[in-house]
Design a protein around this motif. Structure first.
Motif, PDB file in Angstrom:
ATOM      1  N   VAL A 170       0.842  -1.205   0.000  1.00 13.96           N
ATOM      2  CA  VAL A 170       0.000   0.000   0.000  1.00 13.96           C
ATOM      3  C   VAL A 170       0.873   1.249   0.000  1.00 13.96           C
ATOM      4  O   VAL A 170       0.613   2.202  -0.752  1.00 13.96           O
ATOM      5  N   THR A 213       2.453   1.631  -3.443  1.00 18.68           N
ATOM      6  CA  THR A 213       1.418   2.008  -4.409  1.00 18.68           C
ATOM      7  C   THR A 213       0.973   3.455  -4.201  1.00 18.68           C
ATOM      8  O   THR A 213       0.834   4.213  -5.167  1.00 18.68           O
ATOM      9  N   CYS A 214       0.775   3.862  -2.953  1.00 17.51           N
ATOM     10  CA  CYS A 214       0.347   5.240  -2.673  1.00 17.51           C
ATOM     11  C   CYS A 214       1.438   6.248  -3.048  1.00 17.51           C
ATOM     12  O   CYS A 214       1.126   7.338  -3.537  1.00 17.51           O
ATOM     13  N   LEU A 266       0.949   6.591  -6.669  1.00 13.47           N
ATOM     14  CA  LEU A 266      -0.287   7.347  -6.935  1.00 13.47           C
ATOM     15  C   LEU A 266      -0.098   8.838  -6.712  1.00 13.47           C
ATOM     16  O   LEU A 266      -0.614   9.661  -7.483  1.00 13.47           O
ATOM     17  N   LEU A 313      -5.984   1.303 -10.856  1.00  9.48           N
ATOM     18  CA  LEU A 313      -5.197   0.383 -10.029  1.00  9.48           C
ATOM     19  C   LEU A 313      -5.982  -0.913  -9.933  1.00  9.48           C
ATOM     20  O   LEU A 313      -7.163  -0.899  -9.552  1.00  9.48           O
ATOM     21  N   ILE A 359      -5.518   3.739   0.096  1.00 10.49           N
ATOM     22  CA  ILE A 359      -5.899   3.631  -1.315  1.00 10.49           C
ATOM     23  C   ILE A 359      -7.294   4.188  -1.514  1.00 10.49           C
ATOM     24  O   ILE A 359      -7.549   4.951  -2.451  1.00 10.49           O
ATOM     25  N   ARG A 385      -7.560   7.846  -1.901  1.00  5.46           N
ATOM     26  CA  ARG A 385      -7.023   8.401  -3.142  1.00  5.46           C
ATOM     27  C   ARG A 385      -7.832   8.023  -4.377  1.00  5.46           C
ATOM     28  O   ARG A 385      -7.785   8.722  -5.383  1.00  5.46           O
TER      29      ARG A 385
END
Length: 176
Positions: free
Chosen positions: A90, A93-94, A97, A106, A122, A125
């Motif tokens: 996470v 990934t963030c 992002l 995603l 997530i 966002r």
């Protein structure tokens, strides 16, 4: 690549590890649209090797395609089974992002259910396509008897018109 070749599409494989030192393992993306750019980002392994399951190194693919004259970023993620792995996924990934300033999708196997708080960053966002599924939190795993939802498609700066979980067995997960 066999699926992409059969469809005449583009594909990319992002390797996370080699199983038994020889067999590549990671994520893949197949796209009807050509890739403008594509990269693989390693998800850091947890520092501690304790947990319910053994750890498996993972990655996130970041691919940009052009669709109807608009660039769209695709992120493909396969999270680990342990909470510590999921937190690292996470966070990775963030971080990606937060750097993306175009529409983004995603998707992947997150190995966690919708109520798990690990997904909160997530969800802060991105929107969840499950909001448009007539059956909320429809199970995706295991495919022969789907008892839990662990697969997702999230998005930002796009419009979701419809989503559904396809109840045909192609793998151990049902496709969305």
């Amino acid at each position: 690549t066999a699926i992409a070749d059969g469809l005449g599409f583009n594909s990319y494989f992002g390797e996370a590890i080699k199983v038994q030192g020889t067999s590549p393992y990671g994520n893949a993306v197949v796209s009807k649209f050509p890739f403008k750019s594509v990269e693989t980002f390693a998800i850091p392994d947890p520092k501690s090797k304790r947990g319910k399951h053994s750890f498996e190194s993972r990655c996130v693919i970041k691919a940009v395609v052009s669709f109807e004259g608009k660039d769209v970023c695709l992120l493909i993620c396969h999270m680990g089974l342990n909470l510590s792995e999921q937190k690292n996924a996470v966070k990775t990934t963030c971080n990606l992002l937060d750097e993306i300033n175009i529409p983004v999708i995603l998707m992947g196997d997150f190995n966690t259910t919708p109520e798990n708080k690990v997904l909160k960053p997530i969800r802060e966002r991105l929107k969840d396509t499950d909001d448009f599924n007539p059956i909320k939190n429809h199970g995706t795993y295991p495919s022969d008897k789907p008892e839990k939802k662990i697969d997702y498609i999230f998005y930002r700066d796009l419009k979701c018109l419809k989503t559904e979980t396809i109840e045909e067995i192609f793998s151990d997960h049902l496709p969305i």
